[in-house]
Design an enzyme around this catalytic site. Structure first.
Site, mmCIF file in Angstrom:
data_model
loop_
_atom_site.group_PDB
_atom_site.id
_atom_site.type_symbol
_atom_site.label_atom_id
_atom_site.label_comp_id
_atom_site.label_asym_id
_atom_site.label_seq_id
_atom_site.Cartn_x
_atom_site.Cartn_y
_atom_site.Cartn_z
ATOM 1 N N CYS A 169 -7.201 -2.525 13.526
ATOM 2 C CA CYS A 169 -6.019 -1.646 13.518
ATOM 3 C C CYS A 169 -6.391 -0.173 13.447
ATOM 4 O O CYS A 169 -5.573 0.690 13.764
ATOM 5 C CB CYS A 169 -5.121 -1.986 12.344
ATOM 6 S SG CYS A 169 -4.558 -3.679 12.385
ATOM 7 N N HIS A 176 0.005 3.414 10.072
ATOM 8 C CA HIS A 176 -0.119 2.113 10.745
ATOM 9 C C HIS A 176 1.071 1.243 10.352
ATOM 10 O O HIS A 176 1.480 1.214 9.189
ATOM 11 C CB HIS A 176 -1.434 1.458 10.315
ATOM 12 C CG HIS A 176 -1.608 0.086 10.887
ATOM 13 N ND1 HIS A 176 -1.305 -0.204 12.187
ATOM 14 C CD2 HIS A 176 -2.041 -1.081 10.319
ATOM 15 C CE1 HIS A 176 -1.548 -1.486 12.416
ATOM 16 N NE2 HIS A 176 -1.987 -2.038 11.300
ATOM 17 N N ASN A 191 3.284 -5.832 13.665
ATOM 18 C CA ASN A 191 1.979 -5.164 13.604
ATOM 19 C C ASN A 191 1.274 -5.351 14.951
ATOM 20 O O ASN A 191 0.841 -6.460 15.274
ATOM 21 C CB ASN A 191 1.163 -5.785 12.464
ATOM 22 C CG ASN A 191 -0.210 -5.159 12.315
ATOM 23 O OD1 ASN A 191 -0.641 -4.374 13.161
ATOM 24 N ND2 ASN A 191 -0.896 -5.512 11.240
HETATM 25 N N1 ACO Z 1 7.902 -17.291 5.269
HETATM 26 C C1 ACO Z 1 8.237 -17.794 4.077
HETATM 27 N N2 ACO Z 1 7.378 -17.864 3.041
HETATM 28 C C2 ACO Z 1 6.137 -17.401 3.248
HETATM 29 C C3 ACO Z 1 5.717 -16.871 4.481
HETATM 30 C C4 ACO Z 1 6.659 -16.830 5.523
HETATM 31 N N3 ACO Z 1 6.387 -16.325 6.746
HETATM 32 N N4 ACO Z 1 4.429 -16.480 4.386
HETATM 33 C C5 ACO Z 1 4.033 -16.762 3.122
HETATM 34 N N5 ACO Z 1 5.055 -17.322 2.434
HETATM 35 C C6 ACO Z 1 5.080 -17.784 1.062
HETATM 36 C C7 ACO Z 1 3.698 -18.072 0.510
HETATM 37 O O1 ACO Z 1 3.289 -19.355 0.871
HETATM 38 C C8 ACO Z 1 3.929 -17.918 -0.965
HETATM 39 O O2 ACO Z 1 4.494 -19.098 -1.445
HETATM 40 P P1 ACO Z 1 4.030 -19.697 -2.861
HETATM 41 O O3 ACO Z 1 4.382 -18.648 -3.878
HETATM 42 O O4 ACO Z 1 4.824 -20.954 -2.978
HETATM 43 O O5 ACO Z 1 2.551 -19.911 -2.736
HETATM 44 C C9 ACO Z 1 4.986 -16.823 -1.063
HETATM 45 O O6 ACO Z 1 5.600 -16.755 0.235
HETATM 46 C C10 ACO Z 1 4.419 -15.457 -1.403
HETATM 47 O O7 ACO Z 1 3.294 -15.230 -0.592
HETATM 48 P P2 ACO Z 1 2.452 -13.922 -0.711
HETATM 49 O O8 ACO Z 1 1.275 -14.005 0.210
HETATM 50 O O9 ACO Z 1 2.209 -13.619 -2.167
HETATM 51 O O10 ACO Z 1 3.502 -12.837 -0.173
HETATM 52 P P3 ACO Z 1 3.348 -11.297 -0.137
HETATM 53 O O11 ACO Z 1 4.510 -10.673 -0.790
HETATM 54 O O12 ACO Z 1 1.968 -10.856 -0.558
HETATM 55 O O13 ACO Z 1 3.461 -10.982 1.421
HETATM 56 C C11 ACO Z 1 2.148 -10.515 3.338
HETATM 57 C C12 ACO Z 1 2.544 -11.556 2.330
HETATM 58 C C13 ACO Z 1 3.389 -10.042 4.060
HETATM 59 C C14 ACO Z 1 1.185 -11.167 4.332
HETATM 60 C C15 ACO Z 1 1.463 -9.339 2.619
HETATM 61 O O14 ACO Z 1 0.477 -9.807 1.763
HETATM 62 C C16 ACO Z 1 0.854 -8.348 3.576
HETATM 63 O O15 ACO Z 1 1.554 -7.699 4.336
HETATM 64 N N6 ACO Z 1 -0.487 -8.173 3.518
HETATM 65 C C17 ACO Z 1 -1.156 -7.243 4.402
HETATM 66 C C18 ACO Z 1 -1.381 -7.892 5.707
HETATM 67 C C19 ACO Z 1 -1.765 -6.923 6.769
HETATM 68 O O16 ACO Z 1 -1.303 -5.807 6.808
HETATM 69 N N7 ACO Z 1 -2.592 -7.385 7.676
HETATM 70 C C20 ACO Z 1 -2.915 -6.660 8.840
HETATM 71 C C21 ACO Z 1 -4.046 -5.749 8.628
HETATM 72 S S1 ACO Z 1 -4.303 -4.814 10.018
HETATM 73 C C22 ACO Z 1 -5.304 -5.589 11.213
HETATM 74 O O17 ACO Z 1 -6.452 -5.316 11.288
HETATM 75 C C23 ACO Z 1 -4.706 -6.559 12.159
#
Ligand code: ACO
Length: 348
Positions: A113, A253, A283
């Site tokens: 990214c 980003h 993203n």
């Molecule tokens: N729909 C419903 N529930 C979901 C989903 C979904 N799509 N995805 C995860 N969950 C659930 C999980 O299983 C978890 O359930 P549990 O508590 O029973 O285990 C719960 O939701 C919470 O999951 P978390 O991972 O704690 O959720 P969080 O609030 O951290 O959000 C997210 C997850 C959106 C992925 C966040 O961590 C994030 O944005 N991280 C950064 C990711 C990013 O930016 N990546 C790209 C980098 S750039 C590149 O190089 C491409």
């Protein structure tokens, strides 16, 4: 000789097909409410048959060249930032160079990214030292080809698209005033595609385990992103002799609205200075910042003299930030439409 650079052309291209949160609700156990509240994303564009990193790049590049008022043959270099190249080799840059009728070197740059800002900072060097006049920098991704659409933790996040700029040498103070780039490769597994490279070739067992797709430890990446975005932006501003208060527009980003809000808060920026379009594209990795820049220009939020701060983080882990002072005239959409070949669509 040490001179300046200026963004003289810009363009974007996204696939026509849109995948909404409602579509994803039918594919995995998720909900519009979860995706919207956790990420800010409502929909994303995904490539159809025949679309690839090179086709999206070429469409965006044609707009950028038309706006800069130059042709492919005027380019000194093409840099394509992507993790979704058409092929392992040759580079997507090679394909773009041929399609544009350019006679210059071309290469792909891989910093996930952060790739577009890595590319912009690299291009600036060749312009500032007087060795080139015009460089095309593209950020493009077709992540839909490497996303596991049975994995709800990743498939809701990503989209496809391309953004391109022409960076040109200039005597006028402006363009890239400061930048920073960084890398911490201690934990490649935080965000990666485990197989298909030279470390672990594709095997039937690997395919069955879906290791050919993007895998991510979202929580760890989230923590890293909220820590690095503000720090990196401040570092680039410092190199430009500026502070966050001097920024007229902040283009972070577009990975997660909560990460954007956290960085904006850290930099003490009011919402009207922060550009957000994640709801429409998700993203798009290396394409996110140039697409956002194009839309910011289209919305009249960029003007001559404006100071624009851009910051990204991504797989690697990598990060990068740049401060650009806008100096080029703003060509209207109509003027560009007249200059473009009929087949090159203007970005949505
Ligand atoms: N729909 C419903 N529930 C979901 C989903 C979904 N799509 N995805 C995860 N969950 C659930 C999980 O299983 C978890 O359930 P549990 O508590 O029973 O285990 C719960 O939701 C919470 O999951 P978390 O991972 O704690 O959720 P969080 O609030 O951290 O959000 C997210 C997850 C959106 C992925 C966040 O961590 C994030 O944005 N991280 C950064 C990711 C990013 O930016 N990546 C790209 C980098 S750039 C590149 O190089 C491409």
């Amino acid at each position: 000789m040490s001179g300046y650079s200026a963004i003289t052309g810009w363009g974007m291209s996204v696939p026509e097909k849109i995948l909404t949160n409602a579509d994803l609700e039918r594919m995995v156990e998720t909900s519009d409410e979860w995706i919207t509240s956790r990420t800010g994303i409502k929909e994303r564009h995904v490539a159809g048959p025949g679309e690839s990193a090179s086709t999206l790049s070429i469409a965006a590049a044609r707009q950028a060249l038309a706006r800069a008022g130059i042709e492919g043959k005027d380019l000194g270099l093409i840099i394509v930032a992507t993790v979704c190249a058409d092929y392992p080799f040759p580079s997507t840059g090679n394909l773009v160079q041929h399609a544009l009728g350019a006679q210059c070197p071309a290469f792909d740059m891989q910093a996930a990214c952060s790739g577009f800002l890595y590319g912009l900072s690299t291009a600036h060097q060749f312009l500032a030292n007087g060795s080139m006049k015009h460089i095309l920098v593209i950020g493009v991704e077709v992540l839909s080809r490497v996303i596991d659409y049975t994995d709800r933790t990743t498939c809701v996040l990503f989209g496809d698209g391309a953004g391109a700029v022409v960076l040109s040498a200039s005597d006028e103070p402006g363009g890239v005033l400061g930048f920073t780039m960084g890398s911490d490769g201690a934990r490649p597994d935080l965000l990666w595609i485990p197989i298909g490279g030279s470390a672990e070739p594709v095997t039937e067992e690997g395919l069955r385990a879906h290791r050919q797709y993007v895998q991510m430890q979202g929580g760890e990446v989230f923590k890293f992103a909220t820590r690095i975005m503000g720090t990196a932006m401040e570092e680039a501003l410092d190199h430009a002799g500026m502070t966050a208060a001097d920024m007229d527009l902040f283009i972070p980003h577009q990975a997660n609205l909560r990460i954007i809000e956290s960085a904006s808060k850290r930099l003490n920026l009011p919402p009207e200075k922060v550009f957000v379009n994640i709801e429409k594209y998700g993203n798009t990795s290396a394409a996110a910042i140039p697409i956002a820049l194009c839309e910011a220009i289209e919305q009249g939020r960029v003007y001559p003299g404006a100071h624009i701060g851009m910051v990204a983080f991504g797989a690697g882990l990598t990060w990068a930030a740049a401060v650009v002072k806008w100096t080029a005239p703003l060509r209207t959409r109509e003027k560009v439409r007249d200059a473009l070949p009929a087949t090159a669509a203007i970005g949505s």
